[in-house]
Design a protein around this motif. Structure first.
Motif, short mmCIF file in Angstrom:
data_model
loop_
_atom_site.label_atom_id
_atom_site.label_comp_id
_atom_site.label_asym_id
_atom_site.label_seq_id
_atom_site.Cartn_x
_atom_site.Cartn_y
_atom_site.Cartn_z
N ALA A 4 0.86 -1.18 0.00
CA ALA A 4 0.00 0.00 0.00
C ALA A 4 0.89 1.23 0.00
CB ALA A 4 -0.91 0.02 1.22
N THR A 5 0.69 2.08 -1.00
CA THR A 5 1.48 3.30 -1.09
C THR A 5 0.57 4.50 -1.25
OG1 THR A 5 1.71 3.09 -3.49
CG2 THR A 5 3.47 2.14 -2.13
N LEU A 6 1.03 5.62 -0.74
CA LEU A 6 0.31 6.88 -0.86
C LEU A 6 1.13 7.80 -1.76
CD1 LEU A 6 -2.09 8.67 0.18
CD2 LEU A 6 -0.48 9.53 1.90
N ARG A 7 0.48 8.35 -2.76
CA ARG A 7 1.13 9.31 -3.66
C ARG A 7 0.36 10.61 -3.55
NH1 ARG A 7 4.21 9.31 -8.65
NH2 ARG A 7 3.53 11.05 -9.96
N LEU A 49 4.90 7.51 -0.37
CA LEU A 49 5.10 6.96 0.96
C LEU A 49 4.53 5.55 1.02
CD1 LEU A 49 5.73 7.36 4.02
CD2 LEU A 49 3.46 8.38 4.24
N THR A 50 5.36 4.58 1.43
CA THR A 50 4.87 3.22 1.62
C THR A 50 4.17 3.14 2.97
OG1 THR A 50 6.63 2.27 0.26
CG2 THR A 50 5.52 0.79 1.81
N LEU A 51 2.91 2.73 2.96
CA LEU A 51 2.16 2.55 4.20
C LEU A 51 2.25 1.12 4.71
CD1 LEU A 51 -1.09 4.54 3.34
CD2 LEU A 51 1.04 5.36 4.37
N ALA A 52 2.40 0.16 3.79
CA ALA A 52 2.49 -1.24 4.19
C ALA A 52 3.18 -2.04 3.09
CB ALA A 52 1.10 -1.81 4.44
N ASP A 53 3.99 -2.99 3.50
CA ASP A 53 4.59 -4.00 2.63
C ASP A 53 4.51 -5.27 3.46
OD1 ASP A 53 5.96 -5.54 0.85
OD2 ASP A 53 7.77 -4.28 0.79
N SER A 54 3.38 -5.97 3.35
CA SER A 54 3.01 -7.01 4.31
C SER A 54 2.96 -8.40 3.68
CB SER A 54 1.63 -6.70 4.89
OG SER A 54 1.60 -5.40 5.44
N ALA A 88 -2.71 3.57 -3.34
CA ALA A 88 -2.62 2.47 -4.29
C ALA A 88 -2.36 1.18 -3.51
CB ALA A 88 -1.49 2.71 -5.29
N ILE A 89 -3.26 0.22 -3.69
CA ILE A 89 -3.14 -1.08 -3.03
C ILE A 89 -2.85 -2.11 -4.09
CG2 ILE A 89 -4.40 -2.86 -1.77
CD1 ILE A 89 -6.03 -0.62 -0.46
N GLY A 90 -1.78 -2.89 -3.89
CA GLY A 90 -1.42 -3.94 -4.83
C GLY A 90 -1.22 -5.26 -4.10
N SER A 121 -7.03 3.16 -5.42
CA SER A 121 -6.74 2.31 -6.58
C SER A 121 -6.33 0.94 -6.05
CB SER A 121 -5.61 2.92 -7.40
OG SER A 121 -5.17 2.02 -8.39
N VAL A 122 -6.95 -0.13 -6.60
CA VAL A 122 -6.63 -1.49 -6.16
C VAL A 122 -6.26 -2.31 -7.39
CG1 VAL A 122 -7.47 -3.56 -4.98
CG2 VAL A 122 -8.26 -1.31 -4.24
N ALA A 123 -5.14 -3.04 -7.32
CA ALA A 123 -4.70 -3.86 -8.44
C ALA A 123 -4.18 -5.20 -7.93
CB ALA A 123 -3.60 -3.15 -9.22
N ALA A 124 -4.39 -6.23 -8.73
CA ALA A 124 -3.82 -7.56 -8.44
C ALA A 124 -2.80 -7.86 -9.52
CB ALA A 124 -4.92 -8.61 -8.44
#
Length: 138
Positions: A4-7, A49-54, A88-90, A121-124
């Motif tokens: 999850a990143t914030l731009r 900014l990275t909010l999560a890399d889980s 942005a959620i990937g 924004s959500v992407a797989a």
């Protein structure tokens, strides 16, 4: 991967105030007019900014919720005439660890995103065990 990143983009003055309020280390920053990596120039200044890399989507969503709650307490706004933002959620799907994935955002989460002025924004991204294997297999 569950990322999850914030731009955020805007004018320098508004961004400076927001950056000070957030008090975080940003992954990247850019100024209006600076060259982009893939050609052209930035039309606005901004930061990422990275909010999560889980390891799993649940941990990622928990990190997102924590960040949004923090922003609400600080009274921050991420949109307006001089500011725009996107969360942005990937997620990767298709390997034995995470064959399918879902991101469970509640009405409260979505309401908070809206009240803070953050687009979503959500992407797989497809992956496989073979693609994740290390080493050179010929």
């Amino acid at each position: 991967m569950n990322l999850a990143t914030l731009r955020v983009e805007g004018d320098d003055e508004t961004l400076a105030l927001l950056c000070d309020a957030l008090g975080r280390n940003f992954d990247n920053t850019w100024k209006k007019g600076e060259p982009k990596r893939r050609g052209g120039t930035h039309t606005l200044s901004g930061f990422g900014l990275t909010l999560a890399d889980s390891d799993n989507p649940g941990e990622m969503v928990a990190s997102i919720r924590q960040f949004l709650a923090e922003c609400k307490v600080l009274g921050l706004a991420f949109s307006g005439t001089n500011l725009s933002s996107e969360l942005a959620i990937g997620v990767t799907v298709g390997d034995s660890v995470q064959f399918v994935a879902f991101v469970d955002l509640t009405v409260a989460d979505l309401s908070l995103l809206c009240s803070l002025g953050i687009n979503l924004s959500v992407a797989a991204y497809p992956t496989s065990d073979e693609a994740n294997a290390t080493g050179d297999k010929k």
